[in-house]
Write a protein that holds these residues in place. Structure first.
Motif, mmCIF file in Angstrom:
data_model
loop_
_atom_site.group_PDB
_atom_site.id
_atom_site.type_symbol
_atom_site.label_atom_id
_atom_site.label_comp_id
_atom_site.label_asym_id
_atom_site.label_seq_id
_atom_site.Cartn_x
_atom_site.Cartn_y
_atom_site.Cartn_z
ATOM 1 N N LEU A 250 -98.945 -4.178 -8.460
ATOM 2 C CA LEU A 250 -98.789 -2.923 -9.197
ATOM 3 C C LEU A 250 -98.406 -3.190 -10.649
ATOM 4 O O LEU A 250 -98.887 -2.522 -11.577
ATOM 5 N N ASN A 251 -97.554 -4.165 -10.831
ATOM 6 C CA ASN A 251 -97.116 -4.502 -12.179
ATOM 7 C C ASN A 251 -98.292 -5.015 -13.028
ATOM 8 O O ASN A 251 -98.432 -4.668 -14.205
ATOM 9 N N ASN A 252 -99.134 -5.829 -12.429
ATOM 10 C CA ASN A 252 -100.303 -6.367 -13.134
ATOM 11 C C ASN A 252 -101.279 -5.266 -13.547
ATOM 12 O O ASN A 252 -101.960 -5.396 -14.579
ATOM 13 N N LYS A 253 -101.340 -4.202 -12.751
ATOM 14 C CA LYS A 253 -102.276 -3.105 -13.037
ATOM 15 C C LYS A 253 -101.641 -1.999 -13.869
ATOM 16 O O LYS A 253 -102.286 -1.011 -14.212
ATOM 17 N N GLY A 254 -100.354 -2.135 -14.186
ATOM 18 C CA GLY A 254 -99.669 -1.101 -14.953
ATOM 19 C C GLY A 254 -99.464 0.185 -14.172
ATOM 20 O O GLY A 254 -99.447 1.287 -14.747
ATOM 21 N N ILE A 255 -99.281 0.041 -12.875
ATOM 22 C CA ILE A 255 -99.100 1.207 -12.002
ATOM 23 C C ILE A 255 -97.651 1.272 -11.544
ATOM 24 O O ILE A 255 -97.093 0.279 -11.062
ATOM 25 N N LYS A 256 -97.074 2.442 -11.697
ATOM 26 C CA LYS A 256 -95.659 2.603 -11.352
ATOM 27 C C LYS A 256 -95.509 2.989 -9.877
ATOM 28 O O LYS A 256 -96.181 3.903 -9.397
ATOM 29 N N LYS A 277 -99.939 15.851 -14.009
ATOM 30 C CA LYS A 277 -98.749 15.425 -14.752
ATOM 31 C C LYS A 277 -98.303 14.016 -14.400
ATOM 32 O O LYS A 277 -97.538 13.399 -15.144
ATOM 33 N N LEU A 278 -98.760 13.525 -13.246
ATOM 34 C CA LEU A 278 -98.366 12.181 -12.819
ATOM 35 C C LEU A 278 -99.610 11.312 -12.752
ATOM 36 O O LEU A 278 -100.574 11.615 -12.039
ATOM 37 N N LYS A 279 -99.600 10.215 -13.493
ATOM 38 C CA LYS A 279 -100.737 9.312 -13.549
ATOM 39 C C LYS A 279 -100.235 7.882 -13.366
ATOM 40 O O LYS A 279 -99.060 7.587 -13.548
ATOM 41 N N ASN A 280 -101.174 7.003 -13.043
ATOM 42 C CA ASN A 280 -100.815 5.598 -12.834
ATOM 43 C C ASN A 280 -99.655 5.468 -11.833
ATOM 44 O O ASN A 280 -98.588 4.941 -12.153
ATOM 45 N N ALA A 281 -99.887 5.950 -10.626
ATOM 46 C CA ALA A 281 -98.811 5.977 -9.628
ATOM 47 C C ALA A 281 -99.272 5.429 -8.289
ATOM 48 O O ALA A 281 -100.381 5.725 -7.828
#
Length: 570
Positions: A250-256, A277-281
């Protein structure tokens, strides 16, 4: 989903199940609760809170026992949360389960280990920026029914339970697989497998406990050869159990990563995603608070959640260094899963319909809409919509029924032709209806709180109070007021009050007396007539007697004359 519902005989209309149901998927009809299949997310919360234990869950327990008794190969897939339910260590638990007759006891964590690897591969390969775990069946149902536009974000893989069943069947096609876990939703998930050869039966920890209770301590012995060689797959039932294994990806893809448990948190995050309202999750979603440790068959209401959670975490840590190779592929690829949309199709309800139902319940203005939630619905308008859709009944509103009952009782109390007097345990007057006030020439405003003895003879009330035996149908003459009563006096022990209901039978008594007088006069007249008739008969008899004597004398004379004439001729 008909194999989970409520038993008719035990539902007491407390509406606790409906208040707890996050999606209001329970219908009340003829005062009976019923789970509506197309609305239910199988979270099991209604069963947890039912005070009457009016639960009806079809169980596979007898089928499993039959398979074992018939000599079939039966293998257990045991959920990692078991250590938080049973008061025994890992080796003791596995030993006891094996002694029930199972050929093998394997951990569902094997399937979880496989699933988490597939999650890593999917996150790395996908261009999506939003991911939702699909391990919790209730989350899957929630999205499919109430957020169908989010199904595209659900992970396209079967749950660890199904994957583990596939793994076992691939290795041993002739085996029967029994999943043992904390979730009633797994029973439904198993039913929806269609043609996949995976789990055959599902039993809960509660059901396994009942089976254990049939055993005696002497029927099992600890198998010291059991070990716990599984790693991160065991982390699935605890919070962050999935995202911990995906942290680097997740960290490598920039996803929280987001971890949500409980219905409200799931609702909030899905609404946020829906609104953009919520992205990259990456959302690790569990419908139960505390993840699987808070499952409906974990008995958390009887156990301490934190103690159970700590036991599972200690178990994970204890065997953390023991590794076990888990196959990275399944030959038949059945671990992929689609998530078809199953949206509700409720018809629109008009403002006029809602207002009509509210009016029927006596809610004519905003002040009448208490929105108390006693019925299970958050607002009175929500309840009105449910009534229109056939999900609820007007009688479920406590305030409506109370107003209805009070209105009816007041009408009866105010208009009954009988005198009603209510007194407390010290025989002080609490209430009198208008008939009683008229009969005793007393206004309740002047006599409320005054001893009953100041109004009438209270001896019968005292007797009932002392003996606790009600008086029924006693005739009492009250000379003070010139009335005759048919008296009924009852004592209500819980309320410590006596209720006297007195039927005025003065007119009836008067009419009876008049009728008696008429009958008595009629008898006297009849007696007089009879006596006159007897006198006449006697007089007639006397006259008849005199006439008869004279006739006899004349006849004798004629006889002598005739006899004399006959002798002269000779």
């Amino acid at each position: 989903m008909s194999f989970i519902n409520f038993t008719e005989a035990r539902c007491k209309n407390c509406y606790k199940c409906l208040r707890e149901c996050p999606v209001k998927g329970i219908r009340f009809k003829d005062n009976q609760a019923e789970i509506v299949e197309e609305r239910c997310i199988a979270c099991g919360k209604c069963f947890e809170v039912c005070p009457q234990e009016a639960r009806k869950i079809d169980t596979d327990l007898s089928k499993v026992k039959e398979c074992i008794s018939n000599g079939k190969k039966v293998i257990v897939s045991l959920a990692p949360s078991a250590l938080g339910y049973f008061d025994m260590n890992f080796v003791e638990l596995i030993s006891r389960i094996k002694m029930l007759g199972f050929q093998e006891v394997r951990e569902t964590a094997e399937g979880a280990q496989f699933v988490i690897q597939k999650y890593r591969e999917h996150v790395e390969a996908s261009e999506d920026k939003i991911f939702i775990t699909s391990c919790c069946p209730s989350v899957n149902y929630l999205i499919r029914i109430y957020f169908p536009h989010l199904t595209k974000y659900l992970m396209p893989f079967e749950s660890p339970m199904i994957v583990h069943g596939l793994m076992i069947k691939e290795e041993q096609p002739d085996a029967k697989v029994v999943f043992i876990g904390p979730c009633v939703g797994k029973k439904i998930e198993k039913e929806q497998l269609k043609k996949k050869e995976s789990v055959d039966y599902v039993i809960t920890f509660d059901e396994l406990k009942l089976w254990f209770e049939e055993m005696t301590e002497s029927t099992y012995e600890i198998d010291e050869s059991i070990n716990g060689d599984i790693t991160e797959g065991r982390k699935f039932p605890v919070d962050r159990g999935i995202v911990m294994g995906l942290a680097d990806n997740l960290n490598n893809k920039g996803i929280k990563p987001y971890v949500v448990d409980g219905f409200q948190k799931n609702l909030d995050i899905f609404n946020s995603i829906s609104k953009g309202k919520l992205k990259n999750a990456f959302v690790e979603a569990n419908i139960c608070i505390g993840s699987c440790i808070g499952g409906p068959s974990m008995g958390i209401r009887e156990r301490d959640f934190y103690e159970s959670n700590d036991k599972v975490e200690r178990f994970i840590t204890e065997y953390e260094n023991n590794t076990m190779e888990i196959k990275s592929e399944l030959g038949n690829k059945n671990y992929f899963k689609s998530h078809p949309e199953s949206p509700l199709h409720d018809e629109e309800v008009s403002r006029e319909e809602i207002n009509r139902v509210l009016k029927d319940m006596g809610k004519n203005n905003e002040e009448d809409k208490l929105n108390c939630g006693v019925c299970g619905y958050t607002t009175c308008e929500e309840k009105a919509v449910a009534i229109i859709r056939g999900m609820a009944e007007k009688d479920m509103c406590l305030h409506y029924m109370r107003s209805k009952a009070e209105s009816l009782s007041n009408i009866i109390f105010e208009n009954t032709v009988n005198s009603v007097i209510i007194v407390d345990g010290e025989l002080n007057i609490l209430e009198m209806n208008p008939t009683a006030q008229k009969t005793f020439m007393a206004k309740i405003g002047e006599y409320r709180g005054v001893p009953l003895a100041s109004l009438m003879d209270d001896s019968d009330f005292k007797e009932v109070l002392q003996t606790k035996e009600n008086i029924e149908g006693k005739t009492v003459e009250n000379n003070q007021y010139g009335v005759v009563f048919k008296e009924n006096i009852s004592y209500l022990e819980k309320q410590d009050v006596l209720i006297g209901v007195m039927m005025n039978i003065t007119e009836e008594k008067k009419n009876k007396k008049e009728l008696y007088d008429v009958k008595e006069k009629t008898l006297d007249a009849a007696q007089e007539v009879i006596e006159k008739q007897m006198r006449v008969a006697q007089e007639i008899a006397g006259l008849l007697g005199e006439t008869t004597a004279e006739t006899k004398i004349i006849l004798n004379r004629l006889r002598r004359v005739v006899a004399g004439e006959n002798g002269a001729e000779k």
